[in-house]
Design a protein around this motif. Structure first.
Motif, mmCIF file in Angstrom:
data_model
loop_
_atom_site.group_PDB
_atom_site.id
_atom_site.type_symbol
_atom_site.label_atom_id
_atom_site.label_comp_id
_atom_site.label_asym_id
_atom_site.label_seq_id
_atom_site.Cartn_x
_atom_site.Cartn_y
_atom_site.Cartn_z
ATOM 1 N N VAL A 156 0.837 -1.205 0.000
ATOM 2 C CA VAL A 156 0.000 0.000 0.000
ATOM 3 C C VAL A 156 0.869 1.252 0.000
ATOM 4 N N ALA A 157 1.914 1.253 0.830
ATOM 5 C CA ALA A 157 2.798 2.419 0.903
ATOM 6 C C ALA A 157 3.494 2.661 -0.433
ATOM 7 N N LEU A 158 3.914 1.599 -1.106
ATOM 8 C CA LEU A 158 4.538 1.743 -2.418
ATOM 9 C C LEU A 158 3.562 2.357 -3.415
ATOM 10 N N HIS A 159 2.339 1.891 -3.401
ATOM 11 C CA HIS A 159 1.339 2.348 -4.365
ATOM 12 C C HIS A 159 0.834 3.759 -4.091
ATOM 13 N N ARG A 160 1.103 4.287 -2.899
ATOM 14 C CA ARG A 160 0.673 5.651 -2.589
ATOM 15 C C ARG A 160 1.642 6.719 -3.085
ATOM 16 N N ILE A 161 2.815 6.320 -3.540
ATOM 17 C CA ILE A 161 3.807 7.296 -3.996
ATOM 18 C C ILE A 161 3.309 8.007 -5.249
ATOM 19 N N ASP A 162 3.464 9.305 -5.290
ATOM 20 C CA ASP A 162 3.069 10.113 -6.447
ATOM 21 C C ASP A 162 4.028 9.849 -7.603
ATOM 22 N N VAL A 163 3.498 9.312 -8.692
ATOM 23 C CA VAL A 163 4.359 8.953 -9.831
ATOM 24 C C VAL A 163 4.263 9.970 -10.970
ATOM 25 N N THR A 164 3.624 11.080 -10.709
ATOM 26 C CA THR A 164 3.418 12.057 -11.782
ATOM 27 C C THR A 164 4.525 13.096 -11.867
ATOM 28 N N SER A 214 -8.275 1.018 -15.498
ATOM 29 C CA SER A 214 -7.384 1.256 -14.356
ATOM 30 C C SER A 214 -7.925 2.384 -13.495
ATOM 31 N N GLN A 215 -7.898 2.196 -12.191
ATOM 32 C CA GLN A 215 -8.426 3.182 -11.249
ATOM 33 C C GLN A 215 -7.353 4.131 -10.727
ATOM 34 N N ALA A 216 -6.083 3.764 -10.921
ATOM 35 C CA ALA A 216 -4.990 4.578 -10.394
ATOM 36 C C ALA A 216 -3.714 4.252 -11.145
ATOM 37 N N ALA A 217 -2.706 5.099 -10.961
ATOM 38 C CA ALA A 217 -1.370 4.867 -11.517
ATOM 39 C C ALA A 217 -0.394 4.786 -10.359
ATOM 40 N N ALA A 218 0.530 3.840 -10.426
ATOM 41 C CA ALA A 218 1.444 3.629 -9.311
ATOM 42 C C ALA A 218 2.714 2.952 -9.793
ATOM 43 N N VAL A 219 3.713 2.895 -8.909
ATOM 44 C CA VAL A 219 4.867 2.043 -9.157
ATOM 45 C C VAL A 219 4.398 0.608 -8.997
ATOM 46 N N GLY A 251 2.287 1.654 -13.675
ATOM 47 C CA GLY A 251 1.116 0.996 -14.239
ATOM 48 C C GLY A 251 -0.022 0.922 -13.244
ATOM 49 N N ASP A 252 -0.807 -0.127 -13.373
ATOM 50 C CA ASP A 252 -2.010 -0.327 -12.568
ATOM 51 C C ASP A 252 -1.631 -1.059 -11.279
ATOM 52 N N PRO A 253 -1.869 -0.456 -10.113
ATOM 53 C CA PRO A 253 -1.454 -1.092 -8.856
ATOM 54 C C PRO A 253 -2.119 -2.434 -8.590
ATOM 55 N N LEU A 254 -3.311 -2.649 -9.128
ATOM 56 C CA LEU A 254 -3.981 -3.920 -8.885
ATOM 57 C C LEU A 254 -3.263 -5.088 -9.559
ATOM 58 N N ALA A 255 -2.342 -4.792 -10.476
ATOM 59 C CA ALA A 255 -1.537 -5.862 -11.052
ATOM 60 C C ALA A 255 -0.661 -6.501 -9.979
ATOM 61 N N ASP A 256 -0.124 -5.686 -9.071
ATOM 62 C CA ASP A 256 0.666 -6.226 -7.961
ATOM 63 C C ASP A 256 -0.212 -7.010 -6.993
ATOM 64 N N LEU A 257 -1.373 -6.473 -6.685
ATOM 65 C CA LEU A 257 -2.260 -7.167 -5.758
ATOM 66 C C LEU A 257 -2.728 -8.494 -6.356
ATOM 67 N N GLY A 258 -3.022 -8.486 -7.652
ATOM 68 C CA GLY A 258 -3.436 -9.724 -8.314
ATOM 69 C C GLY A 258 -2.356 -10.780 -8.251
ATOM 70 N N TYR A 259 -1.119 -10.366 -8.505
ATOM 71 C CA TYR A 259 -0.003 -11.312 -8.463
ATOM 72 C C TYR A 259 0.229 -11.813 -7.043
ATOM 73 N N MET A 260 0.221 -10.888 -6.077
ATOM 74 C CA MET A 260 0.490 -11.267 -4.689
ATOM 75 C C MET A 260 -0.537 -12.280 -4.196
ATOM 76 N N THR A 261 -1.801 -12.035 -4.460
ATOM 77 C CA THR A 261 -2.837 -12.927 -3.950
ATOM 78 C C THR A 261 -2.901 -14.238 -4.738
ATOM 79 N N ALA A 262 -2.693 -14.188 -6.026
ATOM 80 C CA ALA A 262 -2.784 -15.405 -6.842
ATOM 81 C C ALA A 262 -1.647 -16.380 -6.566
ATOM 82 N N THR A 263 -0.502 -15.869 -6.147
ATOM 83 C CA THR A 263 0.657 -16.728 -5.902
ATOM 84 C C THR A 263 0.869 -17.016 -4.417
ATOM 85 N N TYR A 264 0.018 -16.477 -3.572
ATOM 86 C CA TYR A 264 0.139 -16.619 -2.122
ATOM 87 C C TYR A 264 -0.344 -18.006 -1.705
ATOM 88 N N SER A 265 0.429 -18.682 -0.890
ATOM 89 C CA SER A 265 0.082 -20.029 -0.445
ATOM 90 C C SER A 265 -0.897 -19.963 0.723
#
Length: 366
Positions: A156-164, A214-219, A251-265
């Motif tokens: 969350v902290a990473l995705h809150r950084i202003d990338v503009t 996409s709802q937001a832009a983030a690292v 890019g789209d921050p939900l790409a990270d969330l999708g990867y994290m949750t899909a690969t989480y054991s």
């Protein structure tokens, strides 16, 4: 730590590598000279391979009282636009200035004559990476939950950084990120496989037809998972560093969330080739749903389309793993006796899981 080259993976000099079928990964005299140039230690160099990465390669180097970590790409030939160590080091330098927990970059080598590929040195951090064993200081039920929470909150902290603004804005264009991901990885499949798996095209078609807005832009880290986080060596659980920035972009921050949750054991889920931190199957760790709920509550993003991002994550992972499998079959990963051969069935398993998230095939019953 090793002090004598093994003659295959690590050699004393390039002259000693002439008889090898594959180029070495570490050349002691070349790296020692580089350490001299940058004032890192004195005397003989000891080395130890570390990390669980199946792509880039990391060594802990010790010289006198100094320790640094060397990170390099795999043996050539390398696919275009991958394993860019110079870019990876630059990204970490920028993010460190924004308060992201990353190692300090000590030096970058763009001269491929030293190791055959560019590489960089970063500071050594005294911490713990959680993989197949629960560290004793994080073993209580309370600390297991806190470990999971730290994973989400760091993202969350990473995705809150202003990338503009500033240097971050130069790392890529978030506009059209999802479409580029689908198109790019479709093309990578065609050049990195030697077998026919129709599910790849079927899933690509579904992704393209159901592209979310996409709802937001983030690292976007690109490989965000617990195994790429270093935790402090004491309780309470806290992230000391985020590692492995090879795939980072805007890019789209939900790409990270999708990867994290899909690969989480998690308990009850079928294992995959990406199950690199299986300990989270144990009691006390958050579930995938709990991870997503915590992320949603702190970002306010709508997670209704999350299955699309989870599909994307596993489909991309299958294509990436297929490239590793093809390199292994060609003999380009001579040290790989486990992961590479496992991908014969591992890649189709990833595709099946991606298709399940997309609703293209039914999920197995518990």
């Amino acid at each position: 730590m090793h002090t004598v080259p093994d003659g295959v993976e690590v050699v004393a000099s390039w002259d000693a590598a002439r008889h090898l079928e594959s180029p070495p990964l570490l050349v002691v005299d070349a790296v020692t000279d580089f350490l001299d140039t940058h004032g890192v230690g004195h005397g003989p160099m000891a080395w130890q391979r570390i990390g669980d990465g199946q792509s880039n390669i990391t060594y802990l180097l010790q010289r006198g009282g100094d320790c640094v970590v060397l990170r390099r790409g795999p043996r050539p030939p390398l696919p275009k636009s991958t394993h860019d160590m110079v870019r990876e080091a630059r990204i970490q330098k920028i993010l460190r200035g924004h308060g992201v927990p990353v190692p300090e970059i000590v030096a970058v080598c763009e001269d491929e004559s030293l190791l055959g590929v560019p590489f960089y040195l970063m500071s050594r951090l005294e911490g713990t990476v959680v993989t197949d064993a629960i560290p004793s200081h994080l073993s209580s039920l309370e600390q297991r939950g806190a470990t999971s929470v730290a994973v989400v909150d760091t993202l969350v902290a990473l995705h809150r950084i202003d990338v503009t603004r500033g240097e971050l804005a130069s790392l890529g264009s978030p506009d059209g990120y999802l479409r580029r991901q689908v198109d790019r990885f479709s093309g990578l499949w065609e050049v990195n496989t030697s077998r026919s798996l129709p599910a790849v095209e079927r899933i690509a078609d579904w992704l393209g037809r159901n592209l979310p807005t996409s709802q937001a832009a983030a690292v976007v880290h690109g490989d965000y998972r617990m195994g790429n986080l270093m935790f402090a060596p004491h309780a309470p659980a806290g992230v000391l560093a985020v590692l492995d920035w090879e795939m980072a972009t805007l890019g789209d921050p939900l790409a990270d969330l999708g990867y994290m949750t899909a690969t989480y054991s998690e308990a009850g889920a079928l294992p995959t080739p990406l199950e690199l931190t299986p300990v989270t199957r144990a009691p006390g760790y958050l579930t995938r749903l709990q991870l997503a709920d915590r992320y949603r509550s702190r970002t306010g993003l709508d997670l209704t389309p999350l299955p699309w991002y989870q599909t994307l994550a596993l489909w991309k992972a299958a294509i990436f793993c297929e490239a590793i499998y093809t390199r292994w079959r060609r003999g380009e990963r001579p040290d790989d006796t486990d992961f590479g051969p496992s991908l014969e069935t591992g890649v189709p398993r990833l595709l099946d899981m991606a298709a399940q998230y997309a609703g293209l095939i039914p999920a197995p019953r518990a």
